[in-house]
Motif scaffolding. Structure first.
Motif, PDB file in Angstrom:
ATOM      1  N   ASP A  16       0.822  -1.212   0.000  1.00 49.43           N
ATOM      2  CA  ASP A  16       0.000   0.000   0.000  1.00 49.43           C
ATOM      3  C   ASP A  16       0.857   1.264   0.000  1.00 49.43           C
ATOM      4  O   ASP A  16       0.403   2.331  -0.420  1.00 49.43           O
ATOM      5  CB  ASP A  16      -0.920   0.016   1.217  1.00 49.43           C
ATOM      6  CG  ASP A  16      -2.015  -1.043   1.128  1.00 49.43           C
ATOM      7  OD1 ASP A  16      -2.376  -1.427  -0.001  1.00 49.43           O
ATOM      8  OD2 ASP A  16      -2.490  -1.497   2.186  1.00 49.43           O
ATOM      9  N   GLU A  80      -4.893   0.272 -13.116  1.00 54.08           N
ATOM     10  CA  GLU A  80      -6.059   1.166 -13.084  1.00 54.08           C
ATOM     11  C   GLU A  80      -6.217   1.898 -14.409  1.00 54.08           C
ATOM     12  O   GLU A  80      -7.341   2.066 -14.920  1.00 54.08           O
ATOM     13  CB  GLU A  80      -5.911   2.169 -11.948  1.00 54.08           C
ATOM     14  CG  GLU A  80      -6.048   1.566 -10.553  1.00 54.08           C
ATOM     15  CD  GLU A  80      -5.724   2.545  -9.441  1.00 54.08           C
ATOM     16  OE1 GLU A  80      -6.134   2.280  -8.293  1.00 54.08           O
ATOM     17  OE2 GLU A  80      -5.058   3.564  -9.719  1.00 54.08           O
ATOM     18  N   GLU A  95     -13.510  -3.905 -13.367  1.00 54.02           N
ATOM     19  CA  GLU A  95     -12.854  -3.634 -12.089  1.00 54.02           C
ATOM     20  C   GLU A  95     -11.472  -4.288 -12.100  1.00 54.02           C
ATOM     21  O   GLU A  95     -11.148  -5.070 -13.004  1.00 54.02           O
ATOM     22  CB  GLU A  95     -13.684  -4.177 -10.922  1.00 54.02           C
ATOM     23  CG  GLU A  95     -15.003  -3.458 -10.700  1.00 54.02           C
ATOM     24  CD  GLU A  95     -14.846  -2.069 -10.110  1.00 54.02           C
ATOM     25  OE1 GLU A  95     -13.821  -1.834  -9.417  1.00 54.02           O
ATOM     26  OE2 GLU A  95     -15.728  -1.219 -10.334  1.00 54.02           O
ATOM     27  N   ALA A  97      -8.405  -6.336  -9.589  1.00 54.52           N
ATOM     28  CA  ALA A  97      -8.148  -7.066  -8.344  1.00 54.52           C
ATOM     29  C   ALA A  97      -6.699  -7.506  -8.338  1.00 54.52           C
ATOM     30  O   ALA A  97      -6.109  -7.753  -9.385  1.00 54.52           O
ATOM     31  CB  ALA A  97      -9.068  -8.280  -8.215  1.00 54.52           C
ATOM     32  N   ASN A 102      -4.102  -4.856  -2.083  1.00 51.32           N
ATOM     33  CA  ASN A 102      -5.400  -4.249  -2.394  1.00 51.32           C
ATOM     34  C   ASN A 102      -5.439  -3.676  -3.810  1.00 51.32           C
ATOM     35  O   ASN A 102      -4.413  -3.236  -4.318  1.00 51.32           O
ATOM     36  CB  ASN A 102      -5.674  -3.128  -1.390  1.00 51.32           C
ATOM     37  CG  ASN A 102      -5.784  -3.653   0.027  1.00 51.32           C
ATOM     38  OD1 ASN A 102      -6.562  -4.545   0.307  1.00 51.32           O
ATOM     39  ND2 ASN A 102      -4.978  -3.099   0.930  1.00 51.32           N
ATOM     40  N   PRO A 103      -6.651  -3.676  -4.419  1.00 50.84           N
ATOM     41  CA  PRO A 103      -7.918  -4.252  -3.958  1.00 50.84           C
ATOM     42  C   PRO A 103      -7.940  -5.762  -4.198  1.00 50.84           C
ATOM     43  O   PRO A 103      -7.371  -6.236  -5.183  1.00 50.84           O
ATOM     44  CB  PRO A 103      -8.959  -3.543  -4.828  1.00 50.84           C
ATOM     45  CG  PRO A 103      -8.230  -3.245  -6.104  1.00 50.84           C
ATOM     46  CD  PRO A 103      -6.804  -2.956  -5.710  1.00 50.84           C
ATOM     47  N   ASN A 104      -8.591  -6.509  -3.312  1.00 49.40           N
ATOM     48  CA  ASN A 104      -8.670  -7.953  -3.501  1.00 49.40           C
ATOM     49  C   ASN A 104      -9.907  -8.308  -4.321  1.00 49.40           C
ATOM     50  O   ASN A 104     -10.749  -7.451  -4.591  1.00 49.40           O
ATOM     51  CB  ASN A 104      -8.644  -8.684  -2.151  1.00 49.40           C
ATOM     52  CG  ASN A 104      -9.876  -8.395  -1.305  1.00 49.40           C
ATOM     53  OD1 ASN A 104     -10.955  -8.099  -1.812  1.00 49.40           O
ATOM     54  ND2 ASN A 104      -9.708  -8.488   0.005  1.00 49.40           N
ATOM     55  N   THR A 107     -13.455  -7.148  -3.175  1.00 44.85           N
ATOM     56  CA  THR A 107     -13.759  -5.741  -3.450  1.00 44.85           C
ATOM     57  C   THR A 107     -14.223  -5.568  -4.889  1.00 44.85           C
ATOM     58  O   THR A 107     -15.205  -4.869  -5.172  1.00 44.85           O
ATOM     59  CB  THR A 107     -12.528  -4.865  -3.188  1.00 44.85           C
ATOM     60  OG1 THR A 107     -12.137  -5.000  -1.823  1.00 44.85           O
ATOM     61  CG2 THR A 107     -12.818  -3.402  -3.493  1.00 44.85           C
ATOM     62  N   ALA A 108     -13.513  -6.219  -5.819  1.00 42.66           N
ATOM     63  CA  ALA A 108     -13.874  -6.132  -7.239  1.00 42.66           C
ATOM     64  C   ALA A 108     -15.254  -6.734  -7.487  1.00 42.66           C
ATOM     65  O   ALA A 108     -16.085  -6.148  -8.196  1.00 42.66           O
ATOM     66  CB  ALA A 108     -12.824  -6.844  -8.087  1.00 42.66           C
ATOM     67  N   ASN A 111     -18.008  -4.470  -6.093  1.00 46.39           N
ATOM     68  CA  ASN A 111     -18.181  -3.284  -6.932  1.00 46.39           C
ATOM     69  C   ASN A 111     -18.949  -3.623  -8.212  1.00 46.39           C
ATOM     70  O   ASN A 111     -19.798  -2.841  -8.666  1.00 46.39           O
ATOM     71  CB  ASN A 111     -16.829  -2.667  -7.279  1.00 46.39           C
ATOM     72  CG  ASN A 111     -16.184  -1.962  -6.107  1.00 46.39           C
ATOM     73  OD1 ASN A 111     -16.845  -1.646  -5.118  1.00 46.39           O
ATOM     74  ND2 ASN A 111     -14.886  -1.708  -6.194  1.00 46.39           N
TER      75      ASN A 111
END
Length: 347
Positions: A16, A80, A95, A97, A102-104, A107-108, A111
């Protein structure tokens, strides 16, 4: 009626931040993966948390600091950007992952469900051209585990490794082509290294990889999961497309963590080449779709230093595909092929 789909671009991951704490957390997650360091759990625990990470985390934090951007980790930022570029071409929500960090995938997935009510299928695209236990396989297994654990209502499918796909090869070749205008002696295809034992473990025949003379050149069902063979195929297809003669390129393997890894080693070759008369080098890392620590710091920075110190005259790293327009077009084409039923998926 069209199936309601979502797309997830899966990449390796990154800490991160460049703090030792965040790098330590990331390395623990990465190296405790039994498909990366494939030894019994207690031994892995001792090696990773007792020996490797305590010594490696501060050094890795320093290395990350040399490539970190104001937006964050290059690998995450580039993934991204690829997501944003692809989203401009496709109707399905896209999305990203990471396998580690992150993001795992949860999360994807969450979303996608918010963006696409009634979501029926998620297509995951592991951004690994070649099959390897420590990359493609672990990413797929991780996503499947999260999908099952959270009992998501949609079907989860995966795009297969694309090491020999015509559109991928074309994108690779065109990404390299502008650099061929420069004067160079040699092109080095530096692939990420893996232990040789991983080839044997993923061999579905259990009797071919590293057991048959010239195993990568002898036809076998093992090649469907043979990282080394697939690296050779990618190199041949790309160099054929660019009409690069055999004597002008070679293959090596980087990022080794110990003995018994695939050879030749990139770091050794970079020291040897100037003594062999190779003074002007182009180098690229086809195992990676997005530039990251292993390309920007290990190859572009430290690799150049080693090569030039050994007597080299010029050294140029060719960037990964990243957001190359042809690569974005390729992903767009694959998504459309999924929608028309013209692309085979792994369920």
């Amino acid at each position: 009626m069209a199936i309601k789909r979502g797309i997830v671009l899966m990449n390796l991951g990154s800490p991160d931040s460049t703090s030792v704490k965040d790098v330590r957390r990331y390395l623990n997650e990465f190296l405790m993966d039994g498909k990366v360091i494939d030894v019994p759990y207690l031994l892995r625990l001792l090696l990773v948390k007792g020996i490797i990470v305590p010594f490696r985390a501060p050094k890795s934090a320093e290395a990350y600091a040399t490539i970190w951007t104001k937006e964050g980790s290059p690998l995450v930022v580039l993934t991204e950007q690829l997501q944003q570029q692809l989203q401009q071409h496709v109707e399905e929500p896209v999305e990203i992952a990471m396998r580690y960090g992150n993001p795992n995938p949860a999360t994807a997935f969450d979303n996608l469900m918010k963006r696409q009510p009634g979501l029926e299928e998620v297509i995951a695209v592991p951004l690994y051209p070649h099959y390897a236990m420590a990359s493609y396989e672990t990413a797929v297994d991780y996503a499947i585990d999260i999908h099952k654990k959270n009992k998501y209502p949609f079907k989860l499918s995966f795009i297969k490794p694309f090491f020999d796909e015509a559109d991928y090869i074309k994108a690779m070749a065109e990404n390299i082509r502008p650099y061929l205008d420069e004067t160079y002696d040699h092109i080095l295809f530096s692939y990420h290294g893996i232990p040789e034992r991983h080839l044997k473990k993923t061999d579905p025949t259990h009797s071919h990889c590293m057991m048959v003379n010239d195993c990568c050149d002898v036809a076998s069902p093992a090649h469907s999961k043979c990282y080394r063979h697939q690296c050779f195929v990618t190199t041949k297809l790309v160099t054929d497309a660019l009409h690069i003669p055999k004597e002008k390129f070679s293959i090596s393997f980087q990022s080794r963590l110990g003995k018994g890894w695939l050879t030749p080693f990139t770091d050794i070759r970079l020291e040897e080449m100037p003594k062999e008369g190779i003074k002007k080098l182009l180098i690229l890392c086809p195992a990676f779709i997005s530039d990251c620590l292993e390309t920007l710091e290990e190859i572009e920075e430290r690799g150049k230093e080693s090569f030039m110190k050994a007597g080299g005259e010029s050294y140029k790293m060719i960037p990964c595909l990243n957001t190359n327009p042809l690569w974005v077009e390729t992903l767009d084409k694959w998504v459309k092929e999924i929608n028309t039923g013209n692309r085979e998926m792994i369920l």
